[in-house]
Design a protein around this motif. Structure first.
Motif, PDB file in Angstrom:
ATOM      1  N   PRO A  84       0.639  -1.244  -0.082  1.00 17.70           N
ATOM      2  CA  PRO A  84      -0.088   0.081   0.201  1.00 17.70           C
ATOM      3  C   PRO A  84       0.719   1.138  -0.051  1.00 17.70           C
ATOM      4  N   GLN A  85       0.125   2.265  -0.238  1.00 19.86           N
ATOM      5  CA  GLN A  85       0.790   3.542  -0.284  1.00 19.86           C
ATOM      6  C   GLN A  85       1.221   4.126   0.895  1.00 19.86           C
ATOM      7  N   GLU A  86       0.253   3.990   1.897  1.00 18.28           N
ATOM      8  CA  GLU A  86       0.770   4.246   3.494  1.00 18.28           C
ATOM      9  C   GLU A  86       1.598   3.028   3.861  1.00 18.28           C
ATOM     10  N   TYR A  87       2.491   3.330   4.814  1.00 18.24           N
ATOM     11  CA  TYR A  87       3.201   2.252   5.367  1.00 18.24           C
ATOM     12  C   TYR A  87       2.528   1.327   6.308  1.00 18.24           C
ATOM     13  N   ALA A  88       2.426  -0.019   5.930  1.00 21.25           N
ATOM     14  CA  ALA A  88       1.606  -0.634   6.763  1.00 21.25           C
ATOM     15  C   ALA A  88       2.279  -1.497   7.927  1.00 21.25           C
ATOM     16  N   GLU A 162       2.244   3.488  -5.551  1.00 16.79           N
ATOM     17  CA  GLU A 162       3.336   4.666  -5.523  1.00 16.79           C
ATOM     18  C   GLU A 162       4.387   3.914  -4.688  1.00 16.79           C
ATOM     19  N   PRO A 163       5.024   2.965  -4.987  1.00 13.82           N
ATOM     20  CA  PRO A 163       6.333   2.451  -4.277  1.00 13.82           C
ATOM     21  C   PRO A 163       7.341   3.313  -4.137  1.00 13.82           C
ATOM     22  N   THR A 164       7.386   4.163  -5.087  1.00 14.25           N
ATOM     23  CA  THR A 164       8.828   5.028  -5.144  1.00 14.25           C
ATOM     24  C   THR A 164       8.518   6.462  -4.840  1.00 14.25           C
ATOM     25  N   VAL A 165       7.449   6.838  -4.113  1.00 14.59           N
ATOM     26  CA  VAL A 165       7.189   8.164  -3.679  1.00 14.59           C
ATOM     27  C   VAL A 165       7.829   8.591  -2.520  1.00 14.59           C
ATOM     28  N   GLY A 166       8.488   9.545  -2.406  1.00 11.74           N
ATOM     29  CA  GLY A 166       9.152  10.004  -1.114  1.00 11.74           C
ATOM     30  C   GLY A 166      10.233   9.229  -0.678  1.00 11.74           C
ATOM     31  N   ASP A 168      14.664   8.170  -1.352  1.00 11.89           N
ATOM     32  CA  ASP A 168      15.640   8.719  -2.134  1.00 11.89           C
ATOM     33  C   ASP A 168      16.247   7.875  -3.410  1.00 11.89           C
ATOM     34  N   VAL A 169      17.008   8.392  -4.030  1.00 11.37           N
ATOM     35  CA  VAL A 169      17.261   7.838  -5.124  1.00 11.37           C
ATOM     36  C   VAL A 169      18.058   6.226  -5.202  1.00 11.37           C
ATOM     37  N   GLN A 170      18.618   5.976  -4.281  1.00 11.98           N
ATOM     38  CA  GLN A 170      19.195   4.831  -4.098  1.00 11.98           C
ATOM     39  C   GLN A 170      18.299   3.709  -3.825  1.00 11.98           C
ATOM     40  N   SER A 171      17.172   4.043  -2.832  1.00 15.04           N
ATOM     41  CA  SER A 171      15.993   3.239  -2.415  1.00 15.04           C
ATOM     42  C   SER A 171      15.139   2.890  -3.588  1.00 15.04           C
ATOM     43  N   ARG A 172      15.090   4.033  -4.418  1.00 12.83           N
ATOM     44  CA  ARG A 172      14.041   3.747  -5.492  1.00 12.83           C
ATOM     45  C   ARG A 172      14.750   2.861  -6.619  1.00 12.83           C
ATOM     46  N   LYS A 173      15.913   3.043  -6.624  1.00 10.08           N
ATOM     47  CA  LYS A 173      16.642   2.324  -7.966  1.00 10.08           C
ATOM     48  C   LYS A 173      16.659   0.781  -7.503  1.00 10.08           C
ATOM     49  N   MET A 174      16.836   0.736  -6.217  1.00  5.68           N
ATOM     50  CA  MET A 174      16.828  -0.691  -5.491  1.00  5.68           C
ATOM     51  C   MET A 174      15.358  -1.438  -5.585  1.00  5.68           C
ATOM     52  N   ILE A 175      14.492  -0.619  -5.402  1.00  5.94           N
ATOM     53  CA  ILE A 175      13.123  -0.959  -5.470  1.00  5.94           C
ATOM     54  C   ILE A 175      12.871  -1.523  -6.955  1.00  5.94           C
ATOM     55  N   ILE A 176      13.184  -0.703  -7.860  1.00  7.60           N
ATOM     56  CA  ILE A 176      12.963  -0.824  -9.269  1.00  7.60           C
ATOM     57  C   ILE A 176      13.795  -1.729  -9.788  1.00  7.60           C
ATOM     58  N   ASP A 177      14.940  -1.751  -9.769  1.00  7.48           N
ATOM     59  CA  ASP A 177      15.723  -3.133 -10.080  1.00  7.48           C
ATOM     60  C   ASP A 177      15.451  -4.336  -9.453  1.00  7.48           C
ATOM     61  N   PHE A 178      14.899  -4.557  -8.389  1.00  6.94           N
ATOM     62  CA  PHE A 178      14.277  -5.634  -7.596  1.00  6.94           C
ATOM     63  C   PHE A 178      13.177  -6.194  -8.484  1.00  6.94           C
ATOM     64  N   LEU A 179      12.115  -5.197  -8.548  1.00  5.97           N
ATOM     65  CA  LEU A 179      11.051  -5.487  -9.399  1.00  5.97           C
ATOM     66  C   LEU A 179      11.189  -6.179 -10.665  1.00  5.97           C
ATOM     67  N   TYR A 192       1.710  -1.230 -10.989  1.00  2.59           N
ATOM     68  CA  TYR A 192       2.029  -0.496  -9.898  1.00  2.59           C
ATOM     69  C   TYR A 192       1.481   1.183 -10.508  1.00  2.59           C
ATOM     70  N   THR A 193       1.595   1.775  -9.578  1.00  2.00           N
ATOM     71  CA  THR A 193       0.958   3.022  -9.606  1.00  2.00           C
ATOM     72  C   THR A 193       1.905   4.035  -9.594  1.00  2.00           C
ATOM     73  N   SER A 194       1.818   5.332 -10.184  1.00  2.00           N
ATOM     74  CA  SER A 194       2.944   6.127 -10.250  1.00  2.00           C
ATOM     75  C   SER A 194       2.343   7.410 -10.878  1.00  2.00           C
ATOM     76  N   HIS A 195       3.172   8.517 -10.354  1.00  2.00           N
ATOM     77  CA  HIS A 195       3.096   9.584 -11.261  1.00  2.00           C
ATOM     78  C   HIS A 195       4.480  10.172 -11.797  1.00  2.00           C
ATOM     79  N   HIS A 196       5.485   9.289 -11.905  1.00  2.00           N
ATOM     80  CA  HIS A 196       6.738   9.510 -12.304  1.00  2.00           C
ATOM     81  C   HIS A 196       6.654   8.855 -13.790  1.00  2.00           C
ATOM     82  N   LEU A 197       6.722   9.926 -14.536  1.00  2.00           N
ATOM     83  CA  LEU A 197       6.307   9.241 -16.071  1.00  2.00           C
ATOM     84  C   LEU A 197       7.932   8.615 -16.573  1.00  2.00           C
ATOM     85  N   GLU A 198       8.776   9.309 -16.167  1.00  2.00           N
ATOM     86  CA  GLU A 198      10.314   8.753 -16.708  1.00  2.00           C
ATOM     87  C   GLU A 198      10.522   7.355 -16.140  1.00  2.00           C
ATOM     88  N   GLU A 199      10.239   7.195 -14.932  1.00  2.65           N
ATOM     89  CA  GLU A 199      10.521   5.931 -14.328  1.00  2.65           C
ATOM     90  C   GLU A 199       9.501   4.777 -15.058  1.00  2.65           C
TER      91      GLU A 199
END
Ligand code: ADP
Ligand code: MG
Length: 247
Positions: A84-88, A162-166, A168-179, A192-199
């Motif tokens: 989820p978007q909010e940390y569960a 929105e797994p990559t909102v909020g 840092d760049v490193q965490s985000r890269k880790m999450i995307i690469d993992f997925l 996945y939902t996002s409003h990060h279009l480039e990603e």
């Protein structure tokens, strides 16, 4: 067979005058990464809540792997992993305790669960923090734990809001690469939902753009860019959803 099949979904929240979803049709095939993209308030989280059975549609049908969620919610819940978007997560439990709790919810126990948690913590660079309280974690660390909690039971469909909102760049890269790797290896379906279009352009096999509770467009990022003669997904997104700033 579709992993997700939404037919004519309408949903208006109690007390609200305008619909959150207004006739959504969406078919997501198996074994792909699908991006549901839209500005704030477009209806992304509502769509996800319907797929996980958290809320019910006023009208329309939700099927997951050909099973209607109304009749088969129990079976379906084991096949999907929701992030989820909010940390569960429980802030006053440790990282390890949180993950053990979520593993137990899905019937995982004992040494095999323990090993699985340890493997994931190592993979996500959290192995030194397993006994720390979640309340002491940064946003990026919580996101990673949230993700692990959603996939411990090896779901066939992973839904991430929105797994990559909020983060840092490193965490985000880790999450995307993992997925990406996880999808290729296991041939599962990822929504996945996002409003990060480039990603999204880089990450997704297929995307849909949603706004005001309606799907505006759907297809492969590259094909859409060609078809609409825009330079990237972001230009297309702005063309479709406009410049007005959302809340
Ligand atoms: P997104 O995830 O794309 O930002 P949401 O699905 O959260 O959009 O919201 C869609 C619309 O429904 C918005 O107008 C939002 O204000 C409204 N909404 C979302 N959740 C609720 C709720 N629990 N009660 C009333 N309105 C809601
Ligand atoms: Mg949302």
């Amino acid at each position: 067979m579709f992993a997700i099949d939404l037919q004519n979904i309408h949903k208006t929240y109690a007390g609200s005058t305008s619909p959150a979803l207004n006739g959504v049709h969406l078919q997501i095939k198996e074994d792909c990464i699908f991006g549901l993209l839209g500005p704030n308030g477009a209806g992304k989280s509502t769509t996800i809540s319907l797929m996980s059975g958290l809320i019910q549609a006023d009208l329309g049908e939700v099927c997951i792997f050909n099973k209607n969620i109304k009749q088969h919610l129990f079976d379906i819940k084991y096949q999907i992993g929701i992030v989820p978007q909010e940390y569960a997560l429980f802030p006053t439990l440790t990282c390890y305790e949180n993950l053990r709790y979520f593993g137990n919810l899905y019937g995982l126990r004992g040494a095999s669960l323990k090993q699985k948690i340890k493997d994931y913590l190592l993979l996500f660079g959290l192995e030194k923090n397993e006994d720390k309280l979640i309340s002491s974690f940064s946003g990026g660390m919580k996101r990673r734990v949230n993700l692990i909690a959603g996939i411990l039971h090896d779901p066939k469909l992973i839904i991430l809001d929105e797994p990559t909102v909020g983060v840092d760049v490193q965490s985000r890269k880790m999450i995307i690469d993992f997925l990406k790797n996880y999808q290729r290896e296991k041939k599962i379906t990822i929504l996945y939902t996002s409003h990060h279009l480039e990603e999204a352009q880089e990450f997704c096999d297929d995307i849909a753009i949603i706004d005001h509770g309606k799907i505006l467009i759907e297809g492969q990022p590259k094909a859409l860019i060609q078809q609409y003669q825009v330079k990237n997904l972001e230009s297309l997104f702005i063309n479709l959803t406009g410049y007005s700033v959302r809340e």
